[in-house]
Design a protein around this motif. Sequence first.
Motif, PDB file in Angstrom:
ATOM      1  N   PHE A 141       0.842  -1.199   0.000  1.00 49.75           N
ATOM      2  CA  PHE A 141       0.000   0.000   0.000  1.00 49.75           C
ATOM      3  C   PHE A 141       0.877   1.249   0.000  1.00 49.75           C
ATOM      4  O   PHE A 141       0.652   2.197  -0.775  1.00 49.75           O
ATOM      5  CB  PHE A 141      -0.893  -0.014   1.247  1.00 49.75           C
ATOM      6  N   MET A 142       1.905   1.257   0.848  1.00 50.09           N
ATOM      7  CA  MET A 142       2.799   2.406   0.913  1.00 50.09           C
ATOM      8  C   MET A 142       3.529   2.607  -0.416  1.00 50.09           C
ATOM      9  O   MET A 142       3.724   3.751  -0.863  1.00 50.09           O
ATOM     10  CB  MET A 142       3.805   2.219   2.042  1.00 50.09           C
ATOM     11  N   ALA A 143       3.921   1.521  -1.055  1.00 49.76           N
ATOM     12  CA  ALA A 143       4.580   1.629  -2.357  1.00 49.76           C
ATOM     13  C   ALA A 143       3.637   2.224  -3.397  1.00 49.76           C
ATOM     14  O   ALA A 143       4.065   2.982  -4.275  1.00 49.76           O
ATOM     15  CB  ALA A 143       5.066   0.255  -2.813  1.00 49.76           C
ATOM     16  N   ASP A 144       2.342   1.896  -3.290  1.00 54.90           N
ATOM     17  CA  ASP A 144       1.366   2.406  -4.250  1.00 54.90           C
ATOM     18  C   ASP A 144       1.135   3.909  -4.125  1.00 54.90           C
ATOM     19  O   ASP A 144       0.817   4.569  -5.107  1.00 54.90           O
ATOM     20  CB  ASP A 144       0.021   1.690  -4.073  1.00 54.90           C
ATOM     21  N   ILE A 145       1.278   4.453  -2.924  1.00 59.27           N
ATOM     22  CA  ILE A 145       0.915   5.858  -2.712  1.00 59.27           C
ATOM     23  C   ILE A 145       2.134   6.773  -2.616  1.00 59.27           C
ATOM     24  O   ILE A 145       1.994   7.963  -2.367  1.00 59.27           O
ATOM     25  CB  ILE A 145       0.048   6.028  -1.446  1.00 59.27           C
ATOM     26  N   THR A 146       3.340   6.215  -2.794  1.00 56.61           N
ATOM     27  CA  THR A 146       4.553   7.042  -2.774  1.00 56.61           C
ATOM     28  C   THR A 146       5.315   6.868  -4.083  1.00 56.61           C
ATOM     29  O   THR A 146       5.420   5.753  -4.607  1.00 56.61           O
ATOM     30  CB  THR A 146       5.481   6.666  -1.600  1.00 56.61           C
ATOM     31  N   GLY A 147       5.849   7.959  -4.588  1.00 61.09           N
ATOM     32  CA  GLY A 147       6.701   7.897  -5.760  1.00 61.09           C
ATOM     33  C   GLY A 147       8.102   7.461  -5.379  1.00 61.09           C
ATOM     34  O   GLY A 147       8.427   7.329  -4.191  1.00 61.09           O
ATOM     35  N   PRO A 148       8.966   7.236  -6.364  1.00 57.62           N
ATOM     36  CA  PRO A 148      10.336   6.796  -6.061  1.00 57.62           C
ATOM     37  C   PRO A 148      11.074   7.730  -5.107  1.00 57.62           C
ATOM     38  O   PRO A 148      11.815   7.270  -4.230  1.00 57.62           O
ATOM     39  CB  PRO A 148      11.000   6.782  -7.444  1.00 57.62           C
ATOM     40  N   ALA A 149      10.862   9.040  -5.241  1.00 57.72           N
ATOM     41  CA  ALA A 149      11.576   9.989  -4.387  1.00 57.72           C
ATOM     42  C   ALA A 149      11.094   9.954  -2.945  1.00 57.72           C
ATOM     43  O   ALA A 149      11.829  10.315  -2.022  1.00 57.72           O
ATOM     44  CB  ALA A 149      11.432  11.407  -4.947  1.00 57.72           C
ATOM     45  N   GLN A 150       9.841   9.541  -2.731  1.00 59.31           N
ATOM     46  CA  GLN A 150       9.263   9.509  -1.381  1.00 59.31           C
ATOM     47  C   GLN A 150       9.250   8.103  -0.780  1.00 59.31           C
ATOM     48  O   GLN A 150       8.769   7.921   0.333  1.00 59.31           O
ATOM     49  CB  GLN A 150       7.828  10.052  -1.395  1.00 59.31           C
ATOM     50  N   ARG A 151       9.754   7.119  -1.516  1.00 57.76           N
ATOM     51  CA  ARG A 151       9.620   5.727  -1.067  1.00 57.76           C
ATOM     52  C   ARG A 151      10.342   5.478   0.253  1.00 57.76           C
ATOM     53  O   ARG A 151       9.817   4.805   1.146  1.00 57.76           O
ATOM     54  CB  ARG A 151      10.151   4.790  -2.156  1.00 57.76           C
ATOM     55  N   ALA A 152      11.552   6.000   0.397  1.00 60.61           N
ATOM     56  CA  ALA A 152      12.301   5.794   1.649  1.00 60.61           C
ATOM     57  C   ALA A 152      11.570   6.429   2.826  1.00 60.61           C
ATOM     58  O   ALA A 152      11.518   5.848   3.920  1.00 60.61           O
ATOM     59  CB  ALA A 152      13.713   6.364   1.526  1.00 60.61           C
ATOM     60  N   ASN A 153      10.998   7.625   2.622  1.00 53.92           N
ATOM     61  CA  ASN A 153      10.235   8.262   3.692  1.00 53.92           C
ATOM     62  C   ASN A 153       9.053   7.396   4.111  1.00 53.92           C
ATOM     63  O   ASN A 153       8.767   7.226   5.302  1.00 53.92           O
ATOM     64  CB  ASN A 153       9.719   9.629   3.235  1.00 53.92           C
ATOM     65  N   GLY A 154       8.356   6.843   3.113  1.00 55.07           N
ATOM     66  CA  GLY A 154       7.200   6.004   3.413  1.00 55.07           C
ATOM     67  C   GLY A 154       7.584   4.755   4.169  1.00 55.07           C
ATOM     68  O   GLY A 154       6.930   4.378   5.155  1.00 55.07           O
TER      69      GLY A 154
END
Length: 408
Positions: A141-154
């Motif tokens: 779910f987190m991968a679906d709602i975050t782009g590559p740049a925000q993935r680590a934050n998520g």
Amino acid sequence: MDNALAQKRDVETKASWTQATLFLTLMVFTAGQSFLLVVLPPLGRRLGFTDLQIGGILSLSALLLMVSAPGWGYLSERVGRRPVLLASLTGGILAAIGFGTIVHFRISGGLSVFLALILIALVRAIQAAVTSGILPAAQAFMADITGPAQRANGMGTLGAGIGVGAIAGAGLAWQLGGENPVMAFSLVAGLASFAFLSVLWVAKEPPRTASARISDGHLPIGRIWPFLVITLVSISAYSVLQQVTALRLQDSFGFSVEESISRGGAALMAAALAMIVVQASAVRVFRWEATRLLGVGAVIAVTAMLICTVATAYFTIVATFILLGIGLGLMLTGNLAALSLETGPGAQGKAAGVNVVAQGLGQAIGPITGAGLHRVSPQLPFVAATMLLVIACLVATRAWRSAATNSR
């Protein structure tokens, strides 16, 4: 222009609320697991069970949780993330109610020891098999709602939720687990119900592309295996420390049993808190790409373990555990983000489910390895943990260099 900006802000606000809901869900899930692991061994004695019987229940349930997680991950690709989360949380609610009911009737004399044991084992097995869907579905779910740049934050947000939950579950066991276990199980059920309602009202199923909706999307093992290895060896190393830290303080530093348990727990708590702080805030401050977080974190973790292995003072143990928590916070967050990015659309849930298997194997390998090596030497388990983290460091460095080469 104003409408487009308003729509963008609306999307970002909804994504933030969804991330908060996923944080809450993992926190509640981990709190329930942590509470049960802490409270069930002493509570089992009160209910008339043997230590071996309780150990068997916990071991079997851990195996069920590990082997069922990939199935939930695959299911989340077919039916969606939200239905899996809701189903798993429902299982968590009913299991907590079931535990509380069984404990109440056993303590009051309404159930025999044998029947209570069978029911506890059954409820725990169902709980493990059903709630194992929470982690892979939340990661996907987190991968679906975050782009590559925000993935680590998520992924850092999810890691922080797990850390907070582990501490909250242990605290609940400390405050209520012994005196009023029925009320404690009721609180766990209440927290799970709140998480269920949050997912139901806030976390709408994320839109996915046609390729991402293909339920039999290919799992790119050839690309993600390094990150699965890092999960396995890093969790194994940390599990070694959980098993033998108190023993080393007792055998090498001369502390009493009570002092070694208390001080060992304090050192591990310091590491956990450092990990939570890094995952919740430092990752956002640095804004590094996933492989850089992974590589830097691995180097810090190895350095901490090298110092800890030769430490001769309790203060040094605590200081190196804090440094280890910082390293693991960076490394595990970067590893999850890199795993997600390398997986690509269509297999996020599957990759998360397989990663849970690696975590489970690490949690099984660590305690056995630590206990066996400690019989030879109190320092030897720490040497083994260092070597495991060296493996993680080498694999992380390879991934970091590969990412840097591909970006040129």
